[in-house]
Design a protein around this motif. Structure first.
Motif, PDB file in Angstrom:
ATOM      1  N   LEU A  54       4.422   2.643  -8.500  1.00 52.72           N
ATOM      2  CA  LEU A  54       5.046   3.701  -7.535  1.00 52.72           C
ATOM      3  C   LEU A  54       6.363   3.995  -8.001  1.00 52.72           C
ATOM      4  CD1 LEU A  54       4.351   1.681  -4.185  1.00 52.72           C
ATOM      5  CD2 LEU A  54       3.156   3.751  -5.241  1.00 52.72           C
ATOM      6  N   CYS A  57       8.513   7.365  -7.157  1.00 52.05           N
ATOM      7  CA  CYS A  57       9.206   7.368  -5.721  1.00 52.05           C
ATOM      8  C   CYS A  57      10.450   7.817  -5.786  1.00 52.05           C
ATOM      9  CB  CYS A  57       8.792   6.055  -4.966  1.00 52.05           C
ATOM     10  SG  CYS A  57       7.127   5.852  -4.450  1.00 52.05           S
ATOM     11  N   LEU A 111       1.134   4.721   0.568  1.00 50.64           N
ATOM     12  CA  LEU A 111       1.282   5.012  -0.675  1.00 50.64           C
ATOM     13  C   LEU A 111       0.202   4.203  -1.626  1.00 50.64           C
ATOM     14  CD1 LEU A 111       5.238   4.453  -0.947  1.00 50.64           C
ATOM     15  CD2 LEU A 111       3.697   6.152  -0.492  1.00 50.64           C
ATOM     16  N   ALA A 114      -0.539   7.391  -3.545  1.00 50.04           N
ATOM     17  CA  ALA A 114       0.313   7.908  -4.350  1.00 50.04           C
ATOM     18  C   ALA A 114      -0.225   8.398  -5.912  1.00 50.04           C
ATOM     19  CB  ALA A 114       1.650   7.169  -4.532  1.00 50.04           C
ATOM     20  N   ALA A 127       8.179   9.750  -1.771  1.00 45.17           N
ATOM     21  CA  ALA A 127       8.513   8.799  -0.884  1.00 45.17           C
ATOM     22  C   ALA A 127       9.959   8.034  -0.960  1.00 45.17           C
ATOM     23  CB  ALA A 127       7.268   7.874  -0.807  1.00 45.17           C
ATOM     24  N   ILE A 141       7.895   9.526   3.948  1.00 47.89           N
ATOM     25  CA  ILE A 141       6.752   9.820   2.986  1.00 47.89           C
ATOM     26  C   ILE A 141       6.691  11.408   3.140  1.00 47.89           C
ATOM     27  CG2 ILE A 141       4.358   9.708   2.160  1.00 47.89           C
ATOM     28  CD1 ILE A 141       4.459   7.154   3.693  1.00 47.89           C
TER      29      ILE A 141
END
Length: 349
Positions: A54, A57, A111, A114, A127, A141
């Protein structure tokens, strides 16, 4: 992550925070205040790093402008917005004081998709867990805008169209759904499931209301707030079922609190397909009666409708649905096999 959203861009100035929050020192590190939004009060003040998957992000807050609400649910609200010049949907997850843990789980579950891209899955663009306290939001998000019309509207004779000047922003007009469209939508939905399951992602709340129909008539699976990322594809997955989802579409093994597998989505799809074909509600009884009957007596929606009895194709459709919602998880088809079966059937229409 960048500095939190300049809230004055989207809300009245009265909602502006009393002081300017500090920016994160690294795109992979939460400041202490942002960490509390994610982990709750009493957490260590030490910053936590995002999981490597992630690390993308980040939101360019100066490029985000909310337009108007599209709807709200148990864990948050969704807005139509613009982001970097494109129309998007923005979901703000509430802190949910009654169940903060569930709210946090919903945010991170969204997520799970994602960095994934498929034409039949709503794409996550960006996000952030940084949000001013005045928003009562633990995270934001940004997703692709798939419209505000869902398969639920199509099935039950209404098509959702955005209009300005109405209190709910929606206008409803009649829409028909024939067998050709049912199979076309079904193939698209299962194509999305094939993609998700190839990444070991199980949706766990597949139903008509969570399948968006774009202006180009493309089905997109959305709302991943109940989803899980499985550790492996084996049916003996150690991950247990989380609370949530819609009881009418929830597989019996999940209602019993058993282990989560990819086949749970196949069961939910069967209920959804039945709804498309019959344009009826699956159950009309009391919730507790339905839950008990589904688990203890294999209660399922009726397959006595004329469409299942009037032709060889109807009988094949009945067989497909029956195999998908059988209580024996191992006997349900995989998404790949189901996709092939539906494609074969659609060529005969």
């Amino acid at each position: 992550m960048p500095s939190p959203l300049p809230i004055s861009r989207i809300l009245h100035l009265d909602f502006s925070p009393p002081m300017k929050p500090k920016a994160c020192s690294s795109p992979l590190v939460f400041p202490a205040k942002c960490e509390k939004l994610l982990l709750g009060e009493g957490s260590s003040s030490r910053a936590r790093r995002l999981p490597s998957r992630l690390s993308w992000c980040s939101i360019d807050w100066d490029q985000l402008c909310l337009l108007h609400p599209l709807g709200s649910g148990g864990f948050g609200s969704v807005y139509k917005a613009t982001y970097r010049g494109a129309t998007v949907a923005v979901k703000q997850v509430k802190k949910c004081s009654k169940n903060r843990l569930a709210s946090r789980q919903s945010f991170w579950a969204e997520l799970n998709v994602a960095c994934l891209n498929h034409q039949n899955v709503v794409r996550v663009i960006a996000a952030s867990t940084c949000a001013p306290p005045s928003q009562d939001s633990m995270g934001t998000i940004i997703m692709e805008y798939a419209g505000n019309s869902t398969l639920h509207h199509i099935i039950y004779g209404t098509k959702c169209v955005e209009t300005k000047g109405k209190s709910d922003g929606l206008e409803y007009s009649h829409a028909n759904l024939n067998l050709v469209q049912c199979l076309s939508y079904s193939c698209a939905i299962v194509s999305g499931l094939v993609f998700l399951h190839s990444h070991l992602i199980v949706h766990l709340d597949l139903k008509p209301a969570n399948i968006f129909i774009t202006e180009q008539n493309v089905c997109k699976i959305g709302d991943f707030g109940c989803s899980q990322k499985l550790e492996n594809a084996a049916f003996s997955s150690p991950q247990l079922c989380q609370q949530g989802g819609t009881y009418t579409h929830r597989a019996p093994e999940l209602l019993k609190g058993e282990k989560v597998t990819l086949k749970a989505d196949i069961y939910s799809f069967a209920i959804t397909l039945w709804q498309m074909v019959t344009q009826q509600e699956p159950y009309l009884g009391e919730r507790q009666y339905v839950l008990y009957s589904v688990v203890a007596y294999n209660l399922r929606p009726s397959l006595t409708a004329t469409i299942f009895r009037g032709s060889a194709m109807g009988q094949r459709l009945e067989t497909i649905i029956g195999s998908c919602w059988t209580a024996d998880v191992a006997k349900r088809p995989t998404a790949e096999l189901l996709c092939l079966n539906l494609q074969d059937l659609s060529t005969e229409v």
